[in-house]
Design a protein around this motif. Structure first.
Motif, PDB file in Angstrom:
ATOM      1  N   GLY A  95      -3.589   5.006   0.871  1.00  0.00           N
ATOM      2  CA  GLY A  95      -4.901   4.744   1.447  1.00  0.00           C
ATOM      3  C   GLY A  95      -5.719   3.710   0.712  1.00  0.00           C
ATOM      4  O   GLY A  95      -6.823   3.389   1.139  1.00  0.00           O
ATOM      5  N   HIS A  96      -5.189   3.175  -0.383  1.00  0.00           N
ATOM      6  CA  HIS A  96      -5.961   2.240  -1.203  1.00  0.00           C
ATOM      7  C   HIS A  96      -5.667   0.773  -0.900  1.00  0.00           C
ATOM      8  O   HIS A  96      -6.493  -0.103  -1.150  1.00  0.00           O
ATOM      9  CB  HIS A  96      -5.699   2.489  -2.691  1.00  0.00           C
ATOM     10  CG  HIS A  96      -6.227   3.805  -3.178  1.00  0.00           C
ATOM     11  ND1 HIS A  96      -6.080   4.217  -4.483  1.00  0.00           N
ATOM     12  CD2 HIS A  96      -6.878   4.795  -2.546  1.00  0.00           C
ATOM     13  CE1 HIS A  96      -6.639   5.413  -4.632  1.00  0.00           C
ATOM     14  NE2 HIS A  96      -7.105   5.782  -3.471  1.00  0.00           N
ATOM     15  N   TRP A 142      -9.501   3.752   7.184  1.00  0.00           N
ATOM     16  CA  TRP A 142     -10.394   3.423   8.298  1.00  0.00           C
ATOM     17  C   TRP A 142     -11.730   2.876   7.805  1.00  0.00           C
ATOM     18  O   TRP A 142     -12.351   2.047   8.480  1.00  0.00           O
ATOM     19  CB  TRP A 142     -10.558   4.655   9.181  1.00  0.00           C
ATOM     20  CG  TRP A 142      -9.207   5.075   9.707  1.00  0.00           C
ATOM     21  CD1 TRP A 142      -8.410   6.080   9.227  1.00  0.00           C
ATOM     22  CD2 TRP A 142      -8.467   4.433  10.736  1.00  0.00           C
ATOM     23  NE1 TRP A 142      -7.224   6.125   9.912  1.00  0.00           N
ATOM     24  CE2 TRP A 142      -7.231   5.120  10.848  1.00  0.00           C
ATOM     25  CE3 TRP A 142      -8.710   3.354  11.582  1.00  0.00           C
ATOM     26  CZ2 TRP A 142      -6.257   4.755  11.773  1.00  0.00           C
ATOM     27  CZ3 TRP A 142      -7.752   3.000  12.505  1.00  0.00           C
ATOM     28  CH2 TRP A 142      -6.539   3.691  12.604  1.00  0.00           C
ATOM     29  N   GLU A 143     -12.168   3.302   6.642  1.00  0.00           N
ATOM     30  CA  GLU A 143     -13.364   2.688   6.044  1.00  0.00           C
ATOM     31  C   GLU A 143     -13.107   1.206   5.752  1.00  0.00           C
ATOM     32  O   GLU A 143     -13.949   0.343   6.031  1.00  0.00           O
ATOM     33  CB  GLU A 143     -13.728   3.407   4.743  1.00  0.00           C
ATOM     34  CG  GLU A 143     -14.192   4.843   4.910  1.00  0.00           C
ATOM     35  CD  GLU A 143     -14.464   5.495   3.567  1.00  0.00           C
ATOM     36  OE1 GLU A 143     -15.279   4.934   2.792  1.00  0.00           O
ATOM     37  OE2 GLU A 143     -13.864   6.541   3.270  1.00  0.00           O
ATOM     38  N   ALA A 144     -11.932   0.913   5.182  1.00  0.00           N
ATOM     39  CA  ALA A 144     -11.585  -0.479   4.880  1.00  0.00           C
ATOM     40  C   ALA A 144     -11.406  -1.292   6.155  1.00  0.00           C
ATOM     41  O   ALA A 144     -11.791  -2.465   6.212  1.00  0.00           O
ATOM     42  CB  ALA A 144     -10.307  -0.515   4.043  1.00  0.00           C
ATOM     43  N   GLU A 185      -5.231   8.940   5.799  1.00  0.00           N
ATOM     44  CA  GLU A 185      -6.246   8.781   4.747  1.00  0.00           C
ATOM     45  C   GLU A 185      -7.496   8.116   5.320  1.00  0.00           C
ATOM     46  O   GLU A 185      -7.423   7.029   5.909  1.00  0.00           O
ATOM     47  CB  GLU A 185      -5.680   7.916   3.609  1.00  0.00           C
ATOM     48  CG  GLU A 185      -4.436   8.472   2.953  1.00  0.00           C
ATOM     49  CD  GLU A 185      -4.725   9.615   2.003  1.00  0.00           C
ATOM     50  OE1 GLU A 185      -5.919   9.917   1.778  1.00  0.00           O
ATOM     51  OE2 GLU A 185      -3.767  10.202   1.481  1.00  0.00           O
ATOM     52  N   GLY A 186      -8.642   8.734   5.117  1.00  0.00           N
ATOM     53  CA  GLY A 186      -9.884   8.191   5.649  1.00  0.00           C
ATOM     54  C   GLY A 186     -10.259   6.845   5.080  1.00  0.00           C
ATOM     55  O   GLY A 186     -10.923   6.040   5.753  1.00  0.00           O
ATOM     56  N   SER A 187      -9.826   6.564   3.838  1.00  0.00           N
ATOM     57  CA  SER A 187     -10.169   5.288   3.210  1.00  0.00           C
ATOM     58  C   SER A 187      -9.577   4.103   3.961  1.00  0.00           C
ATOM     59  O   SER A 187     -10.130   2.996   3.906  1.00  0.00           O
ATOM     60  CB  SER A 187      -9.698   5.274   1.753  1.00  0.00           C
ATOM     61  OG  SER A 187      -8.331   5.628   1.661  1.00  0.00           O
ATOM     62  N   SER A 246       0.816  -1.206   0.000  1.00  0.00           N
ATOM     63  CA  SER A 246       0.000   0.000   0.000  1.00  0.00           C
ATOM     64  C   SER A 246       0.852   1.259   0.000  1.00  0.00           C
ATOM     65  O   SER A 246       0.516   2.247  -0.644  1.00  0.00           O
ATOM     66  CB  SER A 246      -0.944  -0.002   1.212  1.00  0.00           C
ATOM     67  OG  SER A 246      -1.912   1.017   1.098  1.00  0.00           O
ATOM     68  N   ALA A 250      -8.096  -1.423   1.358  1.00  0.00           N
ATOM     69  CA  ALA A 250      -9.386  -1.675   0.716  1.00  0.00           C
ATOM     70  C   ALA A 250      -9.257  -2.756  -0.364  1.00  0.00           C
ATOM     71  O   ALA A 250     -10.103  -3.649  -0.460  1.00  0.00           O
ATOM     72  CB  ALA A 250      -9.937  -0.387   0.112  1.00  0.00           C
TER      73      ALA A 250
END
Length: 275
Positions: free
Chosen positions: A118-119, A155-157, A151-153, A66, A122
């Motif tokens: 941040g990817h 924490w979403e993942a 990166e917020g992504s 990542s 996910a």
């Protein structure tokens, strides 16, 4: 030669090779690649179930870098494992080379193009979910930088991985406490980091990211965790192995001179011979 001695010498070799590659190219992300070398050495030489002669083997373990800017250790390990000829490392970041400055899935052994921070988590969570749906037993590993966690992504993942009980997913944080401009706690505070991940439903294993036995034990334990993903919080030193680079933010993408390269190679030669 025992396992720890092998990994010690192999990591020293990888560090020497990646530094020569960076100097030859005239560009690169130096210190972050040095900090993650031990983690990736343990993964590729001890932990993951992969087949070099069949990079697309359906049941292989998957790895996503990542923190894609620290690709130098990744390419060097793949070449050393035999995914492509080592001579190709000399084309790193050159015109028309497939060894560009971030992971490129045209290179055997690279699962996904990464670099936009941040990817990775996910993507890895999606792969782990696909394995569950297909009743496959492979594991998915993703290595993140600590600066990336702003990166917020991410924490979403993390929330989704916990929700779907992805116990075949292992996240690793290269916790070297530095990012491109300064200490992570000055740029965007992360602590209490372990407690944050635990609150998202993850199993947390904290280790010295340069201790091979601790890393091996952590990956072994991650395979025993059921019903939730595992986060290995690996405390590392940015620029590890080269005295004048260690814990210095300016070496995030600093380029060694020929004299500095010679000093670095001498220091690393004392930590293990080429095997």
């Amino acid at each position: 030669m025992d396992k720890i001695e092998f990994l010690t010498e192999k990591a020293a070799q990888i560090r020497r090779d990646l530094l020569k590659m960076i100097v030859n190219a005239g560009t690169g992300h130096t210190a972050g690649s040095l900090s993650n070398t031990d983690i990736m050495t343990v993964l590729f030489y001890e932990v993951m179930d992969i087949k070099v002669d069949d990079p697309d083997w359906d049941d292989r373990d998957r790895f996503i870098l990542s923190k894609g800017h620290s690709v130098e250790s990744y390419y060097t390990i793949l070449a050393d494992k035999g995914y492509f000829d080592k001579e190709e490392l000399n084309t790193f970041c050159q015109y028309k080379s497939r060894l560009i400055g971030h992971p490129n899935n045209k290179v055997p052994g690279v699962e996904m193009n990464t670099g936009a921070l941040g990817h990775g988590l996910a993507i890895a969570a999606g792969m782990a979910k696909a394995a569950k749906m297909s009743k496959k037993n492979y594991k998915v590993y993703t290595l993140m930088g600590d600066g990336e966690l702003a990166e917020g992504s991410v924490w979403e993942a993390a929330l989704a991985a916990s929700h779907f009980k992805l116990d075949n997913l292992v996240g690793i944080i290269d916790r070297n406490n530095l990012q491109i401009t300064d200490n992570t706690e000055k740029v965007m505070g992360l602590e209490p980091l372990a407690e944050k991940w635990k609150s998202f439903g993850w199993e947390i294993i904290e280790v010295d990211g340069h201790n091979y036995q601790e890393l091996i034990n952590a990956f072994t334990k991650s395979s025993e965790i059921k019903g939730r993903p595992t986060l290995i919080l690996a405390n590392t030193i940015k620029g590890k192995g080269v005295s004048f680079m260690e814990n210095k933010a300016e070496w995030h993408h600093g380029l060694p001179s020929e004299e500095e390269l010679a000093q670095a190679l001498e220091e690393l030669s004392s930590k293990g011979e080429v095997i």
